[in-house]
Design an enzyme around this catalytic site. Sequence first.
Site, PDB file in Angstrom:
ATOM      1  N   GLY A   1      -6.845   0.388   4.410  1.00 15.41           N
ATOM      2  CA  GLY A   1      -5.376   0.377   4.393  1.00 15.41           C
ATOM      3  C   GLY A   1      -4.745   1.045   5.601  1.00 15.41           C
ATOM      4  O   GLY A   1      -3.565   1.374   5.591  1.00 15.41           O
TER       5      GLY A   1
ATOM      6  N   GLY B   1       2.249   8.960  10.595  1.00 18.62           N
ATOM      7  CA  GLY B   1       1.919   9.013   9.165  1.00 18.62           C
ATOM      8  C   GLY B   1       2.416  10.300   8.515  1.00 18.62           C
ATOM      9  O   GLY B   1       3.619  10.567   8.487  1.00 18.62           O
TER      10      GLY B   1
ATOM     11  N   LYS C   1       8.240   1.353  12.029  1.00 21.06           N
ATOM     12  CA  LYS C   1       8.464   1.657  13.463  1.00 21.06           C
ATOM     13  C   LYS C   1       8.800   0.420  14.256  1.00 21.06           C
ATOM     14  O   LYS C   1       9.553   0.486  15.223  1.00 21.06           O
ATOM     15  CB  LYS C   1       7.270   2.369  14.081  1.00 21.06           C
ATOM     16  CG  LYS C   1       6.052   1.501  14.270  1.00 21.06           C
ATOM     17  CD  LYS C   1       4.965   1.880  13.366  1.00 21.06           C
ATOM     18  CE  LYS C   1       4.404   0.671  12.639  1.00 21.06           C
ATOM     19  NZ  LYS C   1       3.313   1.016  11.758  1.00 21.06           N
TER      20      LYS C   1
ATOM     21  N   THR D   1       0.828  -1.213   0.000  1.00 24.80           N
ATOM     22  CA  THR D   1       0.000   0.000   0.000  1.00 24.80           C
ATOM     23  C   THR D   1       0.862   1.263   0.000  1.00 24.80           C
ATOM     24  O   THR D   1       0.682   2.146  -0.841  1.00 24.80           O
ATOM     25  CB  THR D   1      -0.911   0.004   1.257  1.00 24.80           C
ATOM     26  OG1 THR D   1      -1.610  -1.234   1.303  1.00 24.80           O
ATOM     27  CG2 THR D   1      -1.893   1.144   1.224  1.00 24.80           C
TER      28      THR D   1
ATOM     29  N   VAL E   1       6.293   7.386  12.513  1.00 24.43           N
ATOM     30  CA  VAL E   1       5.407   7.873  13.582  1.00 24.43           C
ATOM     31  C   VAL E   1       4.481   8.947  13.025  1.00 24.43           C
ATOM     32  O   VAL E   1       4.948   9.919  12.414  1.00 24.43           O
ATOM     33  CB  VAL E   1       6.213   8.476  14.759  1.00 24.43           C
ATOM     34  CG1 VAL E   1       5.276   8.940  15.872  1.00 24.43           C
ATOM     35  CG2 VAL E   1       7.231   7.489  15.296  1.00 24.43           C
TER      36      VAL E   1
ATOM     37  N   ASP F   1       1.419  -1.011  18.563  1.00 23.50           N
ATOM     38  CA  ASP F   1       1.858  -0.067  17.534  1.00 23.50           C
ATOM     39  C   ASP F   1       2.098   1.319  18.162  1.00 23.50           C
ATOM     40  O   ASP F   1       3.122   1.962  17.904  1.00 23.50           O
ATOM     41  CB  ASP F   1       0.783  -0.011  16.436  1.00 23.50           C
ATOM     42  CG  ASP F   1       1.079   1.011  15.355  1.00 23.50           C
ATOM     43  OD1 ASP F   1       1.855   0.690  14.438  1.00 23.50           O
ATOM     44  OD2 ASP F   1       0.542   2.133  15.436  1.00 23.50           O
TER      45      ASP F   1
ATOM     46  N   LYS G   1       5.710   3.447  18.609  1.00 19.47           N
ATOM     47  CA  LYS G   1       5.879   4.840  18.164  1.00 19.47           C
ATOM     48  C   LYS G   1       6.270   5.731  19.342  1.00 19.47           C
ATOM     49  O   LYS G   1       7.109   6.619  19.211  1.00 19.47           O
ATOM     50  CB  LYS G   1       4.588   5.332  17.505  1.00 19.47           C
ATOM     51  CG  LYS G   1       4.295   4.627  16.178  1.00 19.47           C
ATOM     52  CD  LYS G   1       2.891   4.905  15.693  1.00 19.47           C
ATOM     53  CE  LYS G   1       2.608   4.254  14.348  1.00 19.47           C
ATOM     54  NZ  LYS G   1       1.198   4.273  13.972  1.00 19.47           N
TER      55      LYS G   1
ATOM     56  N   GLU H   1      -2.356  -2.477  10.367  1.00 19.33           N
ATOM     57  CA  GLU H   1      -1.196  -3.315  10.091  1.00 19.33           C
ATOM     58  C   GLU H   1      -1.681  -4.660   9.534  1.00 19.33           C
ATOM     59  O   GLU H   1      -2.854  -5.023   9.699  1.00 19.33           O
ATOM     60  CB  GLU H   1      -0.437  -3.586  11.390  1.00 19.33           C
ATOM     61  CG  GLU H   1       0.110  -2.342  12.060  1.00 19.33           C
ATOM     62  CD  GLU H   1       1.095  -1.613  11.176  1.00 19.33           C
ATOM     63  OE1 GLU H   1       2.103  -2.192  10.793  1.00 19.33           O
ATOM     64  OE2 GLU H   1       0.827  -0.442  10.860  1.00 19.33           O
TER      65      GLU H   1
ATOM     66  N   ARG I   1       0.410  -8.784  -8.538  1.00 20.71           N
ATOM     67  CA  ARG I   1      -0.736  -8.162  -7.846  1.00 20.71           C
ATOM     68  C   ARG I   1      -1.026  -6.786  -8.458  1.00 20.71           C
ATOM     69  O   ARG I   1      -0.118  -5.994  -8.693  1.00 20.71           O
ATOM     70  CB  ARG I   1      -0.383  -8.009  -6.357  1.00 20.71           C
ATOM     71  CG  ARG I   1      -1.444  -7.323  -5.523  1.00 20.71           C
ATOM     72  CD  ARG I   1      -1.324  -7.740  -4.063  1.00 20.71           C
ATOM     73  NE  ARG I   1       0.062  -7.797  -3.593  1.00 20.71           N
ATOM     74  CZ  ARG I   1       0.604  -6.864  -2.802  1.00 20.71           C
ATOM     75  NH1 ARG I   1      -0.087  -5.825  -2.419  1.00 20.71           N
ATOM     76  NH2 ARG I   1       1.851  -6.986  -2.391  1.00 20.71           N
TER      77      ARG I   1
END
Length: 439
Positions: free
Chosen positions: A187, A134, A105, A13, A132, A201, A205, A190, A49
Amino acid sequence: MKTAKVAIVGFGTIGSGVARLLVEHQERISRHAGRPVQLARVVDPDLSRPRNITLPKGLLTDDLSKVTGDPDIEVAVELVGGLEPARTIVLKLLESGKNIVTANKALLAEHGQELFDRARKLGRSIAFEASVGGGIPIIAAIGQSLSANQIQSIRAILNGTSNFILTQMEEHGRDYAASVAEAQRLGYAEANPAMDVNGSDAAQKLAILAHLAFGTKVNWKAIPRIGIDTVEVADLRYAKELGYSIKLLAVAKLVPEGLELHVSPTLVRQGTPLAEVRGAYNAIRVIGDAVGQVFFHGLGAGQMPTASAVVADLIDTVVGRTAITFHTLELWSNDRRTLVTARDPDSVPGRFYLRFNVDDTPGVLAELAGALGRHNISIASVIQHETEEEADGVVPLVIMTHTAPEGAVRRALDEINRLSCVHEGTVRMRVGGSEETHR
Ligand code: HSE
């Protein structure tokens, strides 16, 4: 001017988003980099893909040596995710002379020291803005723009998936499983969404931010973390009744005893900026001794916001800025003095929201209050709504505590959960207090 050739390793992605920016906006990116930037290779084991970008012919390969063996490629973007084979791939790329940009991360939180030491030895750099928050430029902000400050606290929503799920549950009363599936479809989540919803997660971070802001080397697994996987729509209703929203907060706070670190669903006062963060957005409130309070808000997950941060790192690396900050910051280095150590997690105080599923029989409240009292935890209020006789005789009971150390609350809950009148599904959340400032 020499063209800066770059490669992407991991065409999922985020990788497709990075490729889109590099292919569709090559002129803009080259202008910002001061010289031509060209996507030279994309590596992924899956060559067939469908992705939402058509690459120029011959770019996609499943052979990493097409990158490691090409001396013209200066920068490689690692977007494989996870620990292995990502760690081995980054080491190979460094050995072959590439500078690295990564969004990983988990890799940094687990193997930061090894990878950064290797990069330093080889005279290469590693940039990690996308790891961290996005698209929020929080690494650059803390590492560079706020470097005149002693950071005093970081209070943040760092997991877009959890925030998306909590928002769906709060605003639409939508059930937990359907919200997780929707986050995956968009998307945000994880590959293993457990990491998103169990607080791992966010803890990874937070460990990165704590290292950057305070020099604290902390294993993310040592950060006490509670996820949103036990939160029910009922908790969001109770919170609302009390004037709060529920957010999965990651907190680092400097106190005389050290650095307090925790990840927990938290009751955040309605009307404060963090309470208003919706959907897959992340937000980070930083307090610095000179700047005061700074609030960052933006999409913390998803293809193009994360690609935005990755490509910014690519540009910085091509310009040469990353090499300078990489060396001056001395991150994950044995040479860097540990400035602040983490405070014993059990001693970190807080007010807590506790929800129990209990038998609706005489003496139950007294048993719970007794256990809390034995651990020196004072009760601030109790909520039990009058209900119709439940078929199974089990009812929710909410207790708000006064300030108590985390360890005492955990031990009291261990005791309470063993009581025969207490059923599965106890929920523990922190309650934000005076630190929540209004606009
Ligand atoms: N899965 C993460 C999140 C995105 O939901 O925030 C990447 O860090």
